[in-house]
Design an enzyme around this catalytic site. Structure first.
Site, PDB file in Angstrom:
ATOM      1  CD  GLU A  57      -2.722   1.168   2.552  1.00 20.07           C
ATOM      2  OE1 GLU A  57      -3.159   2.235   3.002  1.00 20.07           O
ATOM      3  OE2 GLU A  57      -2.981   0.047   3.071  1.00 20.07           O
ATOM      4  CD  GLU A 103      -4.156   7.868   4.632  1.00 16.57           C
ATOM      5  OE1 GLU A 103      -5.048   7.062   4.928  1.00 16.57           O
ATOM      6  OE2 GLU A 103      -2.940   7.580   4.643  1.00 16.57           O
TER       7      GLU A 103
END
Length: 298
Positions: free
Chosen positions: A140, A145
């Site tokens: 990932e 974010e």
């Protein structure tokens, strides 16, 4: 839309101009492989409708429902818009939202995202990230974010097998590594360790309200056999080669996040990755962080 407060009802949308995927041919030359933009943007993605894996108060809906509720659209300028429902009272799994996964997968490349608005404010948790999770591999890369009222973007790396970044000097990037309770840099990216290897951008316009005030900018991920690197450029300071559609990261200076791949962190965990965009609400991170950033507001 320009938001003047942290009312989450007014800022729940992602506005993208284009996402470009380039392939390196050598001699600092990149050739465009895939373009995600305009009316065909959503044709190139699948809509995720399962429960939110991060425990968010969101109900990820199908493309049909997203169209009906105007949660996805392309404006007259060609910008792609993804939104959260702000008209109805939420119930069940939560407020209707969107999570999309690219039909194509990628193992290497240069990925440049031009965005001019990201969700921010109490309860929000938007992301642009890459994922492989096939039961054997888990890798990932979170490029954009953040949660709640955060104003600095964070890149985080996770890996199923052993992955250490302790040998990668902090001088190789401009951002700041997260630290543990003893104030030691977090360099264990292995999924079982829990937090991943987080690096925060140094630019206070890289996320949140400040990001939207300047009209966003350009985010880039460079994924190759030896490194994972991320960059952010405010719109008015982007390198000329990005605006000219001839990107060359060797001219960009240091990335704000740099991760090394090799025996200490296998490249095999970062192959056949899907591109994901989503907007979550509350959940594991935004919920835990809520009392710190949004005390008294919920």
């Amino acid at each position: 839309m320009e938001a003047k407060s942290y009312s989450i009802m007014s800022v729940w949308k992602i506005v993208l101009v284009v996402c470009l995927c380039w392939v390196y041919l050598g001699s600092s030359t990149y050739v465009l492989q895939q373009q995600y933009s305009g009316e065909s943007f959503f044709d190139q993605f699948d809509f995720f409708t399962d429960d939110d894996p991060t425990g968010g108060y969101v109900n990820y809906v199908s493309r049909q429902v997203a169209n009906q509720q105007k949660l996805i659209s392309v404006n007259p300028n060609g910008s792609v818009i993804m939104s959260v429902d702000s008209k109805n009272i939420a119930s069940g799994r939560g407020r209707n939202s969107v999570r999309i996964t690219s039909k194509k997968t990628y193992s290497e490349g240069l990925f440049v995202l031009d965005a001019n608005h990201m969700p921010y404010g109490c309860g929000t948790w938007p992301a642009w990230w890459f994922l492989i999770d096939d039961g054997v591999h888990y890798g990932e890369i979170d490029i954009i974010e953040g949660v709640n009222t955060q104003t600095y973007d964070e890149t985080t790396l996770y890996c199923l097998s052993d992955c250490s970044q302790s040998s990668i000097p902090s001088s190789s990037f401009t951002g700041s590594r997260a630290t543990d309770d003893q104030n030691h840099p977090v360099t264990n990216c292995t999924l079982s360790a829990g937090t991943g290897c987080e690096i925060t951008a140094g630019d206070s316009h890289s996320y949140g309200s400040n990001y939207n005030l300047i009209g966003g900018g350009f985010h880039a991920l460079l994924l190759n056999s030896s490194n994972i690197q991320t960059y952010f450029f405010p719109r008015n300071t982007a390198p000329a080669d990005i605006n000219a559609d001839h990107p060359n990261p060797s001219n960009w200076g240091k990335p704000y996040a740099n991760y090394g791949l090799g025996t200490h962190c296998p490249k095999s965990q970062y192959v056949n990755m899907n591109i994901i965009f989503n907007i979550a609400l509350c959940g594991d991170w935004a919920g835990d962080d809520f009392s710190e950033r949004c005390s008294g507001l919920g």
